[in-house]
Structures are given as structure tokens and as C-alpha cells.
Design a protein around this motif. Structure first.
Motif, PDB file in Angstrom:
ATOM      1  N   ARG A 114      46.876  41.048  43.383  1.00  0.00           N
ATOM      2  CA  ARG A 114      45.908  41.269  42.296  1.00  0.00           C
ATOM      3  C   ARG A 114      46.289  40.359  41.138  1.00  0.00           C
ATOM      4  O   ARG A 114      47.456  40.007  40.962  1.00  0.00           O
TER       5      ARG A 114
ATOM      6  N   LYS B 148      43.977  42.784  50.316  1.00  0.00           N
ATOM      7  CA  LYS B 148      44.601  44.041  50.733  1.00  0.00           C
ATOM      8  C   LYS B 148      45.155  43.921  52.147  1.00  0.00           C
ATOM      9  O   LYS B 148      44.390  43.746  53.092  1.00  0.00           O
TER      10      LYS B 148
ATOM     11  N   TRP C 202      42.855  45.226  43.421  1.00  0.00           N
ATOM     12  CA  TRP C 202      43.454  44.356  44.438  1.00  0.00           C
ATOM     13  C   TRP C 202      42.391  43.385  44.929  1.00  0.00           C
ATOM     14  O   TRP C 202      41.294  43.802  45.268  1.00  0.00           O
ATOM     15  N   VAL C 203      42.756  42.124  44.978  1.00  0.00           N
ATOM     16  CA  VAL C 203      41.830  41.079  45.432  1.00  0.00           C
ATOM     17  C   VAL C 203      42.051  40.815  46.923  1.00  0.00           C
ATOM     18  O   VAL C 203      41.130  40.489  47.665  1.00  0.00           O
TER      19      VAL C 203
ATOM     20  N   GLN D  30      44.169  45.233  37.130  1.00  0.00           N
ATOM     21  CA  GLN D  30      42.954  44.776  37.820  1.00  0.00           C
ATOM     22  C   GLN D  30      42.978  45.194  39.291  1.00  0.00           C
ATOM     23  O   GLN D  30      44.047  45.467  39.832  1.00  0.00           O
TER      24      GLN D  30
END
Ligand code: ADP
Length: 264
Positions: A14, A24, A21-22, A19
Motif C-alpha cells: 500500500r 494483496k 492495499w493496492v 491507504q
């Protein structure tokens, strides 16, 4: 034994602690000589994967290995010797006033002997069919030619892996075709590993394998031919299959239907 050139081992990332998690738990590997396409809609995490692959970012969880080396702040310069990147905007990638100077730039930075340098410039420009443009100004070239020069600049460094991050996104259809043909040629002529990142299914056709991202997770890992059959599922994650694949799918439906017995 086939060497895994790139390994993503359960990677999560992330951009800041507050923010979302971009990425996972992303795990995949890329074998020697493979061309892997990473496909997904905008915001699915593709560019973040590219940046993690050459140490512009580091994972919050999990680990990444490139050519047997874990990517960490300590190894990042060694990793970047092995990973070349070509970005979306061709105009942002030029530093030289001629094509030759531009391709020379990365080599000069590495203190490479002048004679070897000239050979490498010529070889890499020949690989992308731009050897006739040595003394041209990069800014005057077409979009496709500019990206070919950018690819030559990366090739000259003799990387293990080249990442093309939406490298055709700003080109017209002709420029796109031009780059995809160049990538196909490289695939056949050199031993370099290729990772192409795209949201366009037209551009995965030549790849050995495709990793489809959705919302920061791997949605599917397969071969392009199989992926094209999943028209409806792809549409649901914002991806449209190329027209020719749609026609092929329809024809197959019709043929399958024709082969069914009329009476039971
Ligand atoms: P893609 O390449 O598939 O379009 P990205 O990896 O660029 O996806 O982005 C994945 C997610 O991370 C998106 O939600 C995007 O808004 C977010 N993101 C990308 N870059 C940054 C950044 N520098 N700071 C904060 N969030 C970012």
C-alpha cells in the motif's frame, strides 16, 4: 533446470499506512526466456507491480526476487542493472540530441569502453530496426519509432528483463502495431525476458502467458488463447476481448451447435 527470473512471493503493498492495499498476496513467477503479459483495467495494480520489480517501490509484506536477488534497498542498484523499463510517454524518455547519443547515455553512465559501446548501440538499434536513424533527432521521430529507440536504450544495457509499462498506450494504431512487432522480434531473436503491462487484450496475443489483475489481486493466470474464450467474465472486470477473438468465439459456438444431433 529452468531458472525463475522473477518471483513475487505473497506480495502485499500500500502507498501509505492509512491507504488501502493496492496489491494483496500477489504470487507469481516468470521463467527464463518467457514473455509474460500483465493485464488489467486501470487501477488494478499493474504499474505498482512494475515499480516493485525494479525497486522503485518495496513490498510491505512478502518478498520479490529478480534473477536470484531479493529486491531490497541494499540490492536495488544491482537489480536495476538487470531490469530495464520502457514507460508510456516516449517523449519523457529522451536525454540525447541524436538517437545514437540517446542509446549511448545508459552505457556512458556505466563507464563502458567506447568501442564496445558503439557495437552495442548498433546491435540494439538493429534489433529494433532503427539502425538507419543513428543521427536523427529523437523528437522528430514517430511515436512508434521513439518507443523503439527507448527499447534500444534499454537493450544496450543487456538486461535480463525488460518491462514495457503500457509502452504503446500513447501511440496511434500504426505505432502500436510497430511496437508489438518489435517485441515479437525481440522475443524470437534475443534471450531477454519480457514483461508487458497493458489494459489492451490485443497486446497479449504473442505472450507465452498472461497474468490478469483485478482490484490488486491475481484474477487468473493462463495462456492468451484460453483467456480470449472468457469474454463475459472479462467484461465483468472491465476488459473487452478483441473483435477477431469475438468472431472466433461465435464461430466456435455455431460449429459446436452444428455438431449436435438433431434428434436425441
Ligand atoms: P494500473 O497500473 O493497473 O493502472 P496502478 O498500479 O497504477 O494501477 O494503481 C493501483 C492503485 O494504486 C490505484 O488505486 C491507484 O490510485 C493507486 N496509486 C497508484 N499510485 C499511487 C501513489 N503514488 N499514491 C497513492 N496511490 C497510488
Amino acid at each position: 533446470m529452468t531458472l525463475n527470473q522473477v518471483i513475487f512471493d505473497n506480495v502485499s503493498f500500500r502507498y501509505a499506512e492509512d491507504q488501502p492495499w493496492v496489491l494483496k498476496n500477489v504470487s507469481f513467477s516468470i521463467k527464463q526466456d518467457e514473455w509474460v503479459a500483465i493485464l488489467g483495467h486501470n487501477g488494478s495494480g499493474k504499474s505498482t507491480i512494475a515499480k516493485l520489480m525494479n525497486g522503485l517501490l518495496f513490498p510491505d509484506e512478502g518478498a520479490i526476487y529478480v534473477h536470484g536477488m531479493e529486491v531490497t534497498p541494499e540490492t536495488v542498484w544491482d537489480v536495476r542493472e538487470k531490469v530495464g523499463m520502457v514507460f508510456q510517454n516516449p517523449d519523457n524518455q529522451f536525454v540525447g540530441t541524436t538517437v545514437r547519443d540517446d542509446v549511448a547515455f545508459g552505457l556512458e553512465n556505466r563507464g563502458i569502453d567506447r568501442r564496445i559501446m558503439l557495437n552495442r548501440i548498433e546491435d540494439s538499434l538493429t534489433s529494433v530496426r532503427m539502425s538507419d536513424y543513428l543521427f536523427h533527432e529523437p523528437h522528430r521521430l514517430s511515436g512508434g519509432q521513439k518507443q523503439r529507440v527507448a527499447i534500444a536504450g534499454v537493450l544496450a544495457i543487456q538486461p535480463e528483463l525488460i518491462i514495457l509499462d503500457e509502452a504503446t498506450a500513447m501511440l496511434d494504431p500504426r505505432g502500436r502495431k510497430d511496437i508489438m512487432m518489435t517485441v515479437n522480434d525481440l522475443r524470437e531473436e534475443t534471450k531477454v525476458n519480457l514483461v508487458s503491462i497493458t489494459h489492451d487484450l490485443n497486446e497479449i496475443v504473442g505472450a507465452d502467458r498472461v497474468i490478469v489483475m483485478n482490484e490488486g489481486e491475481i484474477w487468473l493466470e493462463t495462456v492468451p488463447r484460453e483467456l480470449f474464450k472468457q469474454e463475459e467474465a472479462l467484461r465483468q472486470i472491465g476488459l473487452d476481448v478483441p473483435f477477431t477473438a469475438k468472431v472466433t468465439n461465435r464461430l466456435k459456438d455455431i460449429m459446436d451447435f452444428d455438431q449436435q444431433p438433431l434428434t436425441q
